[in-house]
Write an enzyme that holds these catalytic residues in place. Structure first.
Site, mmCIF file in Angstrom:
data_model
loop_
_atom_site.group_PDB
_atom_site.id
_atom_site.type_symbol
_atom_site.label_atom_id
_atom_site.label_comp_id
_atom_site.label_asym_id
_atom_site.label_seq_id
_atom_site.Cartn_x
_atom_site.Cartn_y
_atom_site.Cartn_z
ATOM 1 N N ASP A 34 0.825 -1.198 0.000
ATOM 2 C CA ASP A 34 0.000 0.000 0.000
ATOM 3 C C ASP A 34 0.866 1.258 0.000
ATOM 4 O O ASP A 34 1.952 1.274 0.575
ATOM 5 C CB ASP A 34 -0.914 -0.013 1.229
ATOM 6 C CG ASP A 34 -2.048 0.985 1.128
ATOM 7 O OD1 ASP A 34 -2.347 1.447 0.010
ATOM 8 O OD2 ASP A 34 -2.638 1.303 2.174
ATOM 9 N N GLY A 35 0.347 2.321 -0.627
ATOM 10 C CA GLY A 35 0.998 3.624 -0.543
ATOM 11 C C GLY A 35 1.681 4.096 -1.807
ATOM 12 O O GLY A 35 2.363 5.127 -1.793
ATOM 13 N N TRP A 39 2.994 7.901 -2.128
ATOM 14 C CA TRP A 39 4.439 8.073 -2.328
ATOM 15 C C TRP A 39 4.697 8.991 -3.519
ATOM 16 O O TRP A 39 5.533 9.900 -3.448
ATOM 17 C CB TRP A 39 5.087 6.713 -2.557
ATOM 18 C CG TRP A 39 6.560 6.773 -2.836
ATOM 19 C CD1 TRP A 39 7.585 6.777 -1.923
ATOM 20 C CD2 TRP A 39 7.190 6.834 -4.127
ATOM 21 N NE1 TRP A 39 8.803 6.842 -2.562
ATOM 22 C CE2 TRP A 39 8.590 6.871 -3.921
ATOM 23 C CE3 TRP A 39 6.705 6.852 -5.432
ATOM 24 C CZ2 TRP A 39 9.506 6.936 -4.977
ATOM 25 C CZ3 TRP A 39 7.611 6.921 -6.479
ATOM 26 C CH2 TRP A 39 8.989 6.952 -6.253
ATOM 27 N N HIS A 51 3.136 3.450 -8.875
ATOM 28 C CA HIS A 51 2.907 2.029 -9.165
ATOM 29 C C HIS A 51 4.136 1.402 -9.820
ATOM 30 O O HIS A 51 4.485 0.250 -9.530
ATOM 31 C CB HIS A 51 1.692 1.875 -10.076
ATOM 32 C CG HIS A 51 0.402 2.282 -9.422
ATOM 33 N ND1 HIS A 51 0.032 1.863 -8.170
ATOM 34 C CD2 HIS A 51 -0.608 3.090 -9.868
ATOM 35 C CE1 HIS A 51 -1.151 2.375 -7.856
ATOM 36 N NE2 HIS A 51 -1.552 3.123 -8.868
ATOM 37 N N SER A 79 -7.081 -5.626 -5.964
ATOM 38 C CA SER A 79 -8.266 -6.160 -5.308
ATOM 39 C C SER A 79 -9.496 -6.067 -6.213
ATOM 40 O O SER A 79 -9.505 -5.340 -7.208
ATOM 41 C CB SER A 79 -8.537 -5.392 -4.008
ATOM 42 O OG SER A 79 -9.131 -4.139 -4.289
ATOM 43 N N THR A 80 -10.551 -6.779 -5.828
ATOM 44 C CA THR A 80 -11.798 -6.712 -6.586
ATOM 45 C C THR A 80 -12.417 -5.323 -6.501
ATOM 46 O O THR A 80 -13.241 -4.954 -7.340
ATOM 47 C CB THR A 80 -12.800 -7.753 -6.045
ATOM 48 O OG1 THR A 80 -12.887 -7.643 -4.614
ATOM 49 C CG2 THR A 80 -12.365 -9.171 -6.398
ATOM 50 N N LEU A 145 11.044 -20.619 -3.406
ATOM 51 C CA LEU A 145 10.005 -19.722 -2.909
ATOM 52 C C LEU A 145 8.788 -19.732 -3.831
ATOM 53 O O LEU A 145 8.923 -19.626 -5.057
ATOM 54 C CB LEU A 145 10.567 -18.304 -2.820
ATOM 55 C CG LEU A 145 9.574 -17.178 -2.531
ATOM 56 C CD1 LEU A 145 9.065 -17.272 -1.102
ATOM 57 C CD2 LEU A 145 10.215 -15.821 -2.785
ATOM 58 N N ARG A 202 1.629 -4.813 6.328
ATOM 59 C CA ARG A 202 0.947 -3.785 5.541
ATOM 60 C C ARG A 202 1.744 -2.490 5.633
ATOM 61 O O ARG A 202 2.093 -2.046 6.723
ATOM 62 C CB ARG A 202 -0.485 -3.543 6.015
ATOM 63 C CG ARG A 202 -1.156 -2.447 5.172
ATOM 64 C CD ARG A 202 -2.642 -2.387 5.295
ATOM 65 N NE ARG A 202 -3.168 -1.433 4.300
ATOM 66 C CZ ARG A 202 -4.403 -1.409 3.855
ATOM 67 N NH1 ARG A 202 -5.279 -2.290 4.295
ATOM 68 N NH2 ARG A 202 -4.797 -0.517 2.958
ATOM 69 N N ARG A 208 -5.824 -1.809 8.521
ATOM 70 C CA ARG A 208 -6.987 -2.627 8.176
ATOM 71 C C ARG A 208 -6.559 -3.704 7.190
ATOM 72 O O ARG A 208 -5.479 -3.637 6.604
ATOM 73 C CB ARG A 208 -8.097 -1.772 7.586
ATOM 74 C CG ARG A 208 -7.692 -0.952 6.374
ATOM 75 C CD ARG A 208 -8.877 -0.148 5.824
ATOM 76 N NE ARG A 208 -8.466 0.657 4.689
ATOM 77 C CZ ARG A 208 -8.029 1.917 4.763
ATOM 78 N NH1 ARG A 208 -7.944 2.519 5.941
ATOM 79 N NH2 ARG A 208 -7.677 2.579 3.681
ATOM 80 N N LEU A 209 -7.446 -4.688 6.983
ATOM 81 C CA LEU A 209 -7.122 -5.836 6.121
ATOM 82 C C LEU A 209 -7.597 -5.662 4.685
ATOM 83 O O LEU A 209 -7.138 -6.383 3.795
ATOM 84 C CB LEU A 209 -7.729 -7.118 6.706
ATOM 85 C CG LEU A 209 -7.172 -7.533 8.075
ATOM 86 C CD1 LEU A 209 -7.846 -8.821 8.540
ATOM 87 C CD2 LEU A 209 -5.664 -7.702 8.017
ATOM 88 N N SER A 210 -8.529 -4.755 4.457
ATOM 89 C CA SER A 210 -8.978 -4.437 3.100
ATOM 90 C C SER A 210 -9.386 -5.661 2.293
ATOM 91 O O SER A 210 -8.994 -5.823 1.137
ATOM 92 C CB SER A 210 -7.887 -3.649 2.361
ATOM 93 O OG SER A 210 -7.649 -2.413 2.998
#
Length: 254
Positions: A34-35, A39, A51, A79-80, A145, A202, A208-210
């Site tokens: 996030d951010g 930024w 981005h 996210s949706t 990984l 986060r 929050r979990l969003s």
């Protein structure tokens, strides 16, 4: 201790790693990246620049996770709810997976990273989906990984679809309601077969979990930072793991 770390990382570790416990590395780390927009705004740049810089952080933190011996890294990429953003921004975001994977696939292959996607494919543009699915196929034989991109992902939709699928099993007589267990739900989630995250990170100061992995994060440790995702460094990542190692995970017990 130093010998153990050298064995883990292959050479003398950077100073921030010296205080980490090699035997207590989170198996699965999930990150809400996030951010990016804030930024960029703080630097007088367009959101797209944020981005793009965030994409560089994906490579940086993937390599850091690999060095630590993390087995699963899940990144909340889109996210949706993100479809509500301006059309130009969404179109730009949909181009980033192709750009990232084209640039980085060679290094990811060399590091034995396996790429996966977790999300709802039907709404994604064909060029975005093809880029990700090609990378999934190309890295499917890798055993290091597991890097999962949560792309067009929403936890509520995921759980609703899981319940519908279980409902169909009940309707067809494959299952009776009284026999439904936690394992049935987990096997119908998009993350089926992957252990729940041990640690959620986060960035950007939001607490929050969003709508991210709501079922899977039930007993995860959570670590929040004010640092924006594009400036999130290896040292910040190690700091989160260090805090995780300070905590006692009781899973509801004493």
């Amino acid at each position: 201790m130093l010998q153990q770390l050298r064995a883990l990382f292959g050479k003398a570790p950077a100073k921030p790693l010296l205080s980490l416990e090699p035997d207590n590395i989170p198996q699965h780390i999930a990150i809400i990246m996030d951010g990016n927009g804030r930024w960029a705004k703080s630097r007088g740049l367009p959101r797209m620049a944020g981005h793009h810089s965030g994409m560089k952080a994906v490579k940086r933190i993937t390599m850091a996770a690999d060095r630590l011996g993390v087995k699963y890294l899940t990144l909340y990429a889109f996210s949706t709810e993100n479809w509500k953003r301006p059309k130009a921004e969404v179109e730009f975001l949909m181009k980033l997976p192709q750009e990232f994977l084209t640039m980085e696939i060679k290094d990811l292959m060399e590091k034995n990273v396996q790429i996966r996607m977790m999300g709802h494919k039907e709404e994604l543009p064909s060029h975005t989906l093809k880029a990700v699915e090609d990378a999934v196929v190309q890295t499917s034989g890798n055993t290091g990984l597991v890097l999962t991109f949560a792309l067009n992902y929403g936890s509520r939709k995921e759980m609703i679809e899981a319940v519908r699928s279980i409902g169909r099993d009940v309707k067809e007589g494959k299952l009776i309601p009284e026999d439904i267990e936690v394992s049935h739900m987990e096997s119908h989630l998009l993350s089926a077969g992957v252990p729940d995250p041990d640690l959620l990170i986060r960035t950007s100061g939001e607490l929050r979990l969003s709508n991210f992995m709501l079922w899977q994060l039930a007993y995860s440790e959570m670590w929040f930072t004010d640092v924006y995702w594009p400036e999130f460094t290896d040292e910040h990542f190690y700091e989160a793991v260090r805090e995780y190692q300070r905590r006692a995970r009781r899973y509801g017990g004493l």
